[in-house]
Design a protein around this motif. Structure first.
Motif, short mmCIF file in Angstrom:
data_model
loop_
_atom_site.label_atom_id
_atom_site.label_comp_id
_atom_site.label_asym_id
_atom_site.label_seq_id
_atom_site.Cartn_x
_atom_site.Cartn_y
_atom_site.Cartn_z
N PRO A 206 78.67 -41.84 43.98
CA PRO A 206 79.82 -42.56 44.52
C PRO A 206 79.71 -42.89 46.00
N ALA A 207 79.04 -42.05 46.78
CA ALA A 207 78.91 -42.32 48.21
C ALA A 207 78.07 -43.57 48.44
N ALA A 208 76.94 -43.68 47.76
CA ALA A 208 76.09 -44.86 47.91
C ALA A 208 76.77 -46.10 47.34
N GLU A 209 77.49 -45.94 46.24
CA GLU A 209 78.21 -47.07 45.64
C GLU A 209 79.28 -47.59 46.60
N PHE A 210 79.98 -46.67 47.23
CA PHE A 210 80.99 -47.06 48.22
C PHE A 210 80.33 -47.79 49.39
N ALA A 211 79.24 -47.21 49.91
CA ALA A 211 78.55 -47.83 51.04
C ALA A 211 78.03 -49.22 50.68
N VAL B 150 94.01 -35.29 50.16
CA VAL B 150 95.07 -36.25 49.85
C VAL B 150 94.62 -37.07 48.65
N ALA B 151 95.58 -37.71 48.00
CA ALA B 151 95.27 -38.52 46.81
C ALA B 151 94.45 -39.74 47.18
N ALA B 152 93.66 -40.22 46.22
CA ALA B 152 92.78 -41.36 46.45
C ALA B 152 93.52 -42.61 46.95
N PRO B 153 94.70 -42.95 46.41
CA PRO B 153 95.39 -44.13 46.94
C PRO B 153 95.73 -44.01 48.42
N VAL B 154 96.03 -42.79 48.87
CA VAL B 154 96.30 -42.58 50.29
C VAL B 154 95.02 -42.75 51.11
N LEU B 155 93.92 -42.20 50.60
CA LEU B 155 92.65 -42.37 51.28
C LEU B 155 92.29 -43.86 51.39
N ALA B 156 92.58 -44.60 50.34
CA ALA B 156 92.30 -46.04 50.37
C ALA B 156 93.08 -46.73 51.48
N GLU B 157 94.35 -46.31 51.67
CA GLU B 157 95.16 -46.87 52.76
C GLU B 157 94.57 -46.50 54.12
N VAL B 158 94.10 -45.28 54.25
CA VAL B 158 93.49 -44.84 55.51
C VAL B 158 92.26 -45.68 55.82
N LEU B 159 91.45 -45.95 54.80
CA LEU B 159 90.25 -46.74 55.00
C LEU B 159 90.58 -48.19 55.37
N VAL C 264 99.09 -60.10 51.32
CA VAL C 264 97.75 -59.52 51.48
C VAL C 264 97.51 -58.48 50.40
N ARG C 265 98.47 -57.60 50.22
CA ARG C 265 98.33 -56.54 49.22
C ARG C 265 98.16 -57.12 47.82
N ALA C 266 98.94 -58.14 47.50
CA ALA C 266 98.86 -58.75 46.18
C ALA C 266 97.51 -59.41 45.97
N ALA C 267 97.02 -60.11 46.98
CA ALA C 267 95.75 -60.82 46.85
C ALA C 267 94.58 -59.86 46.71
N MET C 268 94.68 -58.71 47.37
CA MET C 268 93.58 -57.75 47.35
C MET C 268 93.75 -56.67 46.28
N ALA C 269 94.77 -56.78 45.46
CA ALA C 269 95.06 -55.74 44.46
C ALA C 269 93.88 -55.45 43.52
N PRO C 270 93.16 -56.47 43.02
CA PRO C 270 92.03 -56.15 42.12
C PRO C 270 90.98 -55.28 42.81
N PHE C 271 90.68 -55.59 44.07
CA PHE C 271 89.70 -54.80 44.81
C PHE C 271 90.23 -53.39 45.07
N ALA C 272 91.49 -53.31 45.49
CA ALA C 272 92.09 -52.01 45.80
C ALA C 272 92.08 -51.09 44.58
N THR C 273 92.37 -51.65 43.42
CA THR C 273 92.43 -50.86 42.19
C THR C 273 91.07 -50.23 41.86
N ILE C 274 90.02 -51.03 41.93
CA ILE C 274 88.70 -50.50 41.57
C ILE C 274 88.20 -49.53 42.64
N VAL D 83 90.10 -47.48 44.41
CA VAL D 83 90.80 -46.22 44.18
C VAL D 83 90.12 -45.45 43.05
N ARG D 84 89.69 -46.15 42.02
CA ARG D 84 88.97 -45.49 40.93
C ARG D 84 87.67 -44.88 41.43
#
Length: 207
Positions: A83-88, A144-153, A116-126, A128-129
């Motif tokens: 997952p680290a390399a996939e994220f990078a 913290v939960a993954a959705p929160v980490l996504a917001e931090v990023l 912005v949030r609506a337009a980027m929702a497909p990316f945000a969803t994947i 978070v997974r």
């Protein structure tokens, strides 16, 4: 042979206005529709024929930027065994697009953030997974939960964009990927190795 339909005059005008707006708002986020019309070489009435307000124009730019960004994401495997390399790898593929649309996205965050949030929702969803996968594997922090980490990023990416726009930072995709992995709790040496693995197939983007 199938003929390729040429865009209509109206479609060409709309594209010209969007291109002009992106350029103008990159230079001056407070630019007016008159400024956009002047850059596009059309009268103000033509701009209003496509966009009812400045906010409407910004929303259109956000949607165009999101479509381009998502096209650059490519195939993300949220269940990757690395997952680290996939994220990078995702950061390496998309950062140049983020830089190109950065001024517009930062403006939109202040004025039409829901769009912005609506337009980027497909990316945000994947993403978070993918973060959840990394947390289950013990690769990413679990405080913290993954959705929160996504917001931090997302906030971190916005900081990089603002710094680049202001000339305070001139790093590249690899720097952003490394910084995000450190934010996710990946040890420095492991984060560097993950970025290297991600960039192995794309040496041209490593800066």
């Amino acid at each position: 042979m199938k003929r390729t339909e040429r865009p209509s005059a109206r479609e060409r005008n709309r594209r010209s206005i969007l291109d002009a707006a992106q350029a103008v708002l990159r230079e001056d986020p407070e630019a007016s529709l008159d400024d956009v019309a002047a850059r596009a070489g059309v009268v103000r009435r033509t701009v209003y024929g496509h966009f009812t307000s400045r906010a409407d124009l910004v929303v259109a730019l956000v949607r165009a930027a999101a479509a381009d960004f998502i096209a650059q994401v490519g195939d993300v495997d949220p269940d990757s065994g690395d997952p680290a390399a996939e994220f990078a790898a995702t950061i390496l593929r998309t950062w140049s697009t983020s830089r190109r649309y950065g001024p517009v996205i930062l403006l939109a965050r202040r004025t039409v953030d829901d769009e912005v949030r609506a337009a980027m929702a497909p990316f945000a969803t994947i993403m978070v997974r993918l973060l959840e996968n990394g947390q289950r594997a013990g690769v990413f922090a679990r405080h913290v939960a993954a959705p929160v980490l996504a917001e931090v990023l997302q906030a971190g990416s916005a900081t990089y964009l603002r710094a680049a726009q202001a000339g305070r930072w001139d790093g590249g995709e690899a720097d952003v990927a490394l910084g995000h992995l450190l934010t996710l709790g990946v040890p420095l040496d492991d984060a560097r190795a993950a970025v290297a693995r991600a960039g192995a197939a794309r040496p041209d983007v490593l800066t």
